[in-house]
Design a protein around this motif. Structure first.
Motif, PDB file in Angstrom:
ATOM      1  N   SER A  34       0.830  -1.200   0.000  1.00 23.45           N
ATOM      2  CA  SER A  34       0.000   0.000   0.000  1.00 23.45           C
ATOM      3  C   SER A  34       0.866   1.252   0.000  1.00 23.45           C
ATOM      4  CB  SER A  34      -0.905   0.032   1.236  1.00 23.45           C
ATOM      5  OG  SER A  34      -1.837  -1.006   1.187  1.00 23.45           O
ATOM      6  N   VAL A  35       0.322   2.297  -0.607  1.00 21.79           N
ATOM      7  CA  VAL A  35       0.971   3.605  -0.548  1.00 21.79           C
ATOM      8  C   VAL A  35       0.872   4.135   0.883  1.00 21.79           C
ATOM      9  CG1 VAL A  35       0.819   5.987  -1.350  1.00 21.79           C
ATOM     10  CG2 VAL A  35       0.482   4.115  -2.960  1.00 21.79           C
ATOM     11  N   ARG A  36       1.953   4.706   1.378  1.00 21.89           N
ATOM     12  CA  ARG A  36       1.960   5.247   2.733  1.00 21.89           C
ATOM     13  C   ARG A  36       1.747   6.766   2.685  1.00 21.89           C
ATOM     14  NH1 ARG A  36       3.305   0.888   5.804  1.00 21.89           N
ATOM     15  NH2 ARG A  36       3.082   2.148   7.694  1.00 21.89           N
ATOM     16  N   ILE A  37       1.411   7.333   3.830  1.00 21.89           N
ATOM     17  CA  ILE A  37       1.093   8.754   3.876  1.00 21.89           C
ATOM     18  C   ILE A  37       2.262   9.600   3.396  1.00 21.89           C
ATOM     19  CG2 ILE A  37       0.522  10.691   5.407  1.00 21.89           C
ATOM     20  CD1 ILE A  37      -1.105   8.690   7.100  1.00 21.89           C
ATOM     21  N   HIS A  38       3.476   9.268   3.809  1.00 27.15           N
ATOM     22  CA  HIS A  38       4.612  10.087   3.383  1.00 27.15           C
ATOM     23  C   HIS A  38       4.839   9.995   1.876  1.00 27.15           C
ATOM     24  CE1 HIS A  38       6.484   6.328   5.211  1.00 27.15           C
ATOM     25  NE2 HIS A  38       6.782   6.200   3.923  1.00 27.15           N
ATOM     26  N   ASP A  39       4.413   8.900   1.261  1.00 25.03           N
ATOM     27  CA  ASP A  39       4.482   8.816  -0.197  1.00 25.03           C
ATOM     28  C   ASP A  39       3.490   9.790  -0.829  1.00 25.03           C
ATOM     29  OD1 ASP A  39       6.336   6.662  -0.096  1.00 25.03           O
ATOM     30  OD2 ASP A  39       4.687   5.237   0.181  1.00 25.03           O
ATOM     31  N   ILE A  40       2.304   9.861  -0.238  1.00 27.48           N
ATOM     32  CA  ILE A  40       1.272  10.767  -0.749  1.00 27.48           C
ATOM     33  C   ILE A  40       1.705  12.220  -0.589  1.00 27.48           C
ATOM     34  CG2 ILE A  40      -1.081  11.615  -0.341  1.00 27.48           C
ATOM     35  CD1 ILE A  40      -1.815   8.724   0.411  1.00 27.48           C
ATOM     36  N   GLN A  41       2.249  12.555   0.563  1.00 27.35           N
ATOM     37  CA  GLN A  41       2.649  13.936   0.808  1.00 27.35           C
ATOM     38  C   GLN A  41       3.836  14.338  -0.058  1.00 27.35           C
ATOM     39  OE1 GLN A  41       1.239  16.330   2.239  1.00 27.35           O
ATOM     40  NE2 GLN A  41       0.031  15.698   3.999  1.00 27.35           N
ATOM     41  N   GLY A  42       4.779  13.433  -0.241  1.00 28.54           N
ATOM     42  CA  GLY A  42       5.938  13.744  -1.063  1.00 28.54           C
ATOM     43  C   GLY A  42       6.817  14.825  -0.461  1.00 28.54           C
ATOM     44  N   SER A  43       7.823  15.240  -1.201  1.00 31.18           N
ATOM     45  CA  SER A  43       8.813  16.189  -0.688  1.00 31.18           C
ATOM     46  C   SER A  43       8.629  17.594  -1.259  1.00 31.18           C
ATOM     47  CB  SER A  43      10.229  15.690  -0.998  1.00 31.18           C
ATOM     48  OG  SER A  43      10.393  15.499  -2.387  1.00 31.18           O
ATOM     49  N   THR A  44       7.503  17.820  -1.961  1.00 32.14           N
ATOM     50  CA  THR A  44       7.136  19.170  -2.384  1.00 32.14           C
ATOM     51  C   THR A  44       5.756  19.483  -1.808  1.00 32.14           C
ATOM     52  OG1 THR A  44       5.997  18.569  -4.433  1.00 32.14           O
ATOM     53  CG2 THR A  44       8.413  18.791  -4.545  1.00 32.14           C
ATOM     54  N   ARG A  45       5.205  20.623  -2.180  1.00 34.45           N
ATOM     55  CA  ARG A  45       3.897  20.992  -1.652  1.00 34.45           C
ATOM     56  C   ARG A  45       2.750  20.277  -2.363  1.00 34.45           C
ATOM     57  NH1 ARG A  45       7.220  25.015  -0.257  1.00 34.45           N
ATOM     58  NH2 ARG A  45       6.712  26.203   1.626  1.00 34.45           N
ATOM     59  N   VAL A  46       3.005  19.700  -3.505  1.00 33.75           N
ATOM     60  CA  VAL A  46       1.976  19.019  -4.288  1.00 33.75           C
ATOM     61  C   VAL A  46       2.249  17.522  -4.304  1.00 33.75           C
ATOM     62  CG1 VAL A  46       0.898  18.823  -6.559  1.00 33.75           C
ATOM     63  CG2 VAL A  46       1.610  21.064  -5.718  1.00 33.75           C
ATOM     64  N   SER A  47       1.225  16.745  -3.998  1.00 30.17           N
ATOM     65  CA  SER A  47       1.384  15.295  -3.928  1.00 30.17           C
ATOM     66  C   SER A  47       1.719  14.699  -5.296  1.00 30.17           C
ATOM     67  CB  SER A  47       0.094  14.654  -3.415  1.00 30.17           C
ATOM     68  OG  SER A  47       0.160  13.244  -3.533  1.00 30.17           O
ATOM     69  N   PRO A  48       2.661  13.765  -5.342  1.00 32.44           N
ATOM     70  CA  PRO A  48       2.917  13.059  -6.608  1.00 32.44           C
ATOM     71  C   PRO A  48       1.748  12.163  -7.008  1.00 32.44           C
ATOM     72  CG  PRO A  48       4.204  12.097  -4.818  1.00 32.44           C
ATOM     73  CD  PRO A  48       3.589  13.345  -4.276  1.00 32.44           C
ATOM     74  N   TYR A  49       0.809  11.957  -6.093  1.00 24.85           N
ATOM     75  CA  TYR A  49      -0.366  11.120  -6.363  1.00 24.85           C
ATOM     76  C   TYR A  49      -1.621  11.952  -6.618  1.00 24.85           C
ATOM     77  CZ  TYR A  49       2.294   7.031  -4.896  1.00 24.85           C
ATOM     78  OH  TYR A  49       3.222   6.020  -4.811  1.00 24.85           O
ATOM     79  N   ALA A  50      -1.484  13.271  -6.763  1.00 30.34           N
ATOM     80  CA  ALA A  50      -2.651  14.129  -6.960  1.00 30.34           C
ATOM     81  C   ALA A  50      -3.484  13.648  -8.139  1.00 30.34           C
ATOM     82  CB  ALA A  50      -2.218  15.568  -7.177  1.00 30.34           C
ATOM     83  N   VAL A 112      -6.605  11.150  -4.099  1.00 31.19           N
ATOM     84  CA  VAL A 112      -5.746  12.207  -3.576  1.00 31.19           C
ATOM     85  C   VAL A 112      -6.067  13.502  -4.320  1.00 31.19           C
ATOM     86  CG1 VAL A 112      -3.376  13.009  -3.265  1.00 31.19           C
ATOM     87  CG2 VAL A 112      -3.933  10.586  -2.960  1.00 31.19           C
ATOM     88  N   ALA A 113      -6.307  14.562  -3.566  1.00 30.73           N
ATOM     89  CA  ALA A 113      -6.649  15.852  -4.168  1.00 30.73           C
ATOM     90  C   ALA A 113      -5.802  16.951  -3.547  1.00 30.73           C
ATOM     91  CB  ALA A 113      -8.130  16.159  -3.969  1.00 30.73           C
TER      92      ALA A 113
END
Length: 608
Positions: A34-50, A112-113
């Motif tokens: 499963s994708v984890r929360i830190h993967d969703i948040q990513g290292s920029t302000r916009v999620s890579p999963y948006a 993810v939005a």
């Protein structure tokens, strides 16, 4: 600047997708892949999963919001990665009251939005959410991940990176550097359980049950406990907004300088009314600093006292007349001349073509007498209906309030809403062609905005020219936490045009009479260090007298925890060179939760 009341909407964040959630009780563990929360948040302000679907995102519920239009809950991964730029928390928007509780271990599937509070045109940063969720409760009663401590050591001194010029100045695509920039640090904690402790209040509790604290006790502190905003290049990085997930009645009613003792903890949110916000499950105990309203000294017999006071949309239906009168009589010590801003017409916001404000003014004058003050007189010019901005139907305007026992007004007929005052010479001295009169009312710079009001006064045989102003507000400017860094200040364009016209008028007076005493005052709606004031002062024609105060004392308004200067009194060289003037920013409103206006009045005393 929009007022702390009118600039707000009562609702909290409006979620990006308004769809109901379903909750399923199940005991199955999360999938290993499963994708984890830190993967969703990513290292920029916009999620890579948006915009993408995610399945079985695991987390512990750390906070539940059951009110407002942004109902949902926060989850946090107890197994953090080793990247400080990736948040371990995220908000799950449900649209209706969530059926989960703090401590539940859940699996969330959804979309993810990236939601921009206030809309894309606001320039705000986006908030990463999981929307259209299907929620699986795995277990309950789990320990909530320990709150990360936000304090003076953890928040960097630098405010924000420079925006990417290739992206229109946006910081959204930049890799977060939480050890270097304050905004990056807060973004790296978006959605996480955080904590502040023993924090001083720098923005009083407002009608929307929120306040501001600082985690940096000595950052631009003033003697009354506030945090002063003194430069575009020196942001107050320790400011943080506090809201609550608890009952409104339980929220602390605080003034500036008070302290929230102990821990205040909860998820870190982001909204359009201040950016990063700690939405508290736990709030510290309020310790009062006992802040008191200030009183200026009484002018001497030979001193002329001139004040400016924004009375915030005063109309006859208001219940604040006695309090405003007491402020003028007692706190301001009955100035000889008061420039009043935001005097509304006789029926306030009722939009029926009424423009006269004689009933508003008579009610204030009577209240001043009842408070033990003098019987003031007044002069103003009724605006053209709906032409001067402000609250629809209110027809706000500036008014000269003056004590005829101390100062006389020179009336010259002919001034009205559309007639421009001019400068002429009478007996070798400057004079106005109309008094009271408006400065350049047909100038496009004053479209849908208040027109400057000019008048001649005589004190002990000497003429003083007074120009009352209420310039274009800062509404529409991008916020300090905008995705665009530095934020755009679009409202300056109109203010710069306005002060160019005012400066030219003052220069006409001084070109006609070099030693004329001219005072230009009011709600300038910009800072003493701003380009707006630089243009107004231009070549020494005027000087903002608040700059005679120490920097820590230069404020008349508190906005988002920043004590700042909006209300000013500018003086001509003859007054400044006299070196016998005294300036006072009288703090009776901006620092208090029970304010009758959001502005503090200013007083200048001098000997003409």
């Amino acid at each position: 600047m929009p007022s702390n009341k009118s600039a707000r909407l009562a609702a909290l964040t409006v979620a990006a997708v308004c769809s109901a959630a379903s909750t399923v009780a199940l005991t199955a563990p999360a999938h290993a892949d499963s994708v984890r929360i830190h993967d969703i948040q990513g290292s920029t302000r916009v999620s890579p999963y948006a915009g993408q679907q995610v399945t079985d995102v695991a987390g512990i519920v750390t906070g539940v919001r059951t009110y407002g239009s942004s109902k949902g809950f926060w989850i946090q991964d107890a197994q953090a990665d080793d990247n400080p730029a990736t948040s371990e928390g995220v908000f799950v928007f449900t649209g209706s009251a969530p059926k989960v509780a703090v401590g539940d271990s859940v699996l969330v599937s959804g979309t993810v939005a990236e939601y921009v509070p206030g809309g894309a045109s606001s320039g705000n940063q986006s908030l990463t959410e999981i929307t259209k969720p299907v929620i699986t409760v795995v277990s309950s009663g789990n320990a909530v991940p320990a709150a990360k401590v936000i304090d003076a050591k953890s928040v960097p001194a630098a405010y924000s990176p420079q925006g990417d010029s290739a992206a229109g100045g946006s910081v959204n695509g930049l890799t977060l550097e939480p050890a270097k920039y304050a905004l990056d640090y807060y973004e790296s904690l978006e959605g996480e359980n955080v904590q502040v402790a023993d924090t001083r209040v720098v923005g009083a509790t407002d009608p929307y049950t929120e306040l501001w604290v600082t985690v940096k006790p000595w950052e631009h502190r003033n003697r009354r406990g506030g945090t002063v905003y003194g430069s575009y290049d020196s942001q107050n990085t320790g400011r943080l907004q506090i809201q609550s997930l608890g009952k409104t009645a339980d929220f602390p009613v605080a003034n500036v300088g008070d302290v929230l003792e102990g821990a205040t903890a909860g998820p870190l949110d982001y909204n359009q009314f201040g950016g990063y916000t700690l939405v508290a499950n736990q709030i510290g105990t309020l310790k009062s600093a006992g802040l008191e309203r200030e009183t200026t000294r009484k002018q001497s017999r030979g001193e002329l006292a001139v004040a400016t006071y924004n009375v915030e949309n005063l109309d006859p239906s208001d219940a604040t007349f006695a309090e405003h009168a007491s402020a003028i009589v007692n706190n301001l010590q009955a100035p000889d001349i008061v420039s009043l801003e935001e005097i509304q017409d006789n029926n306030g916001a009722k939009n029926d073509g009424t423009v006269a404000a004689d009933q508003t003014m008579q009610k204030l004058i009577d209240a001043i007498v009842a408070a033990g003050g003098p019987t003031y007189d007044w002069r103003s010019i009724d605006p053209v209906d709906k032409a001067d901005g402000g609250e629809p139907g209110g027809n706000i305007r500036q008014v000269f309030l003056f004590n005829p026992a101390r100062v006389s007004f020179t009336d010259r007929a002919g001034g009205d809403a559309t007639t421009a005052a001019d400068v002429t010479k009478v007996n070798g001295k400057a004079a106005l062609t109309v008094s009271p009169g408006r400065i350049d009312p047909a100038n496009a710079a004053f479209a849908n905005s208040r027109k400057p009001l000019a008048g001649e006064f005589v004190f002990r045989g000497k003429t003083v020219f007074v120009i009352a102003n209420h310039l274009n507000s800062k509404g529409g400017d991008q916020g300090l936490t905008s995705q665009y860094q530095p934020p755009a200040r679009s409202s300056e364009v109109q203010r710069h045009a306005q002060v160019t016209a005012i400066h030219a008028f003052v220069k006409d007076i001084l070109d006609t009479q070099k030693n004329a005493d001219v005072i230009t005052l009011g709600d300038i709606n910009d800072f003493e260090f701003s380009e707006t004031v630089e243009i107004l002062e231009g070549d020494g024609v005027l000087w903002s007298a608040i700059k005679s105060l120490p920097k820590s004392e230069r404020y008349s308004y508190v906005y988002q925890g920043n004590a700042q200067t909006l209300d000013q009194i500018l003086v001509s060289p003859s007054i400044r060179r006299g070196c016998d003037f005294e300036y006072d920013s009288v703090h009776i409103n901006s620092e208090f939760n029970d304010q009758i206006s959001d502005h503090d009045p200013q007083v200048l005393r001098f000997r003409p």
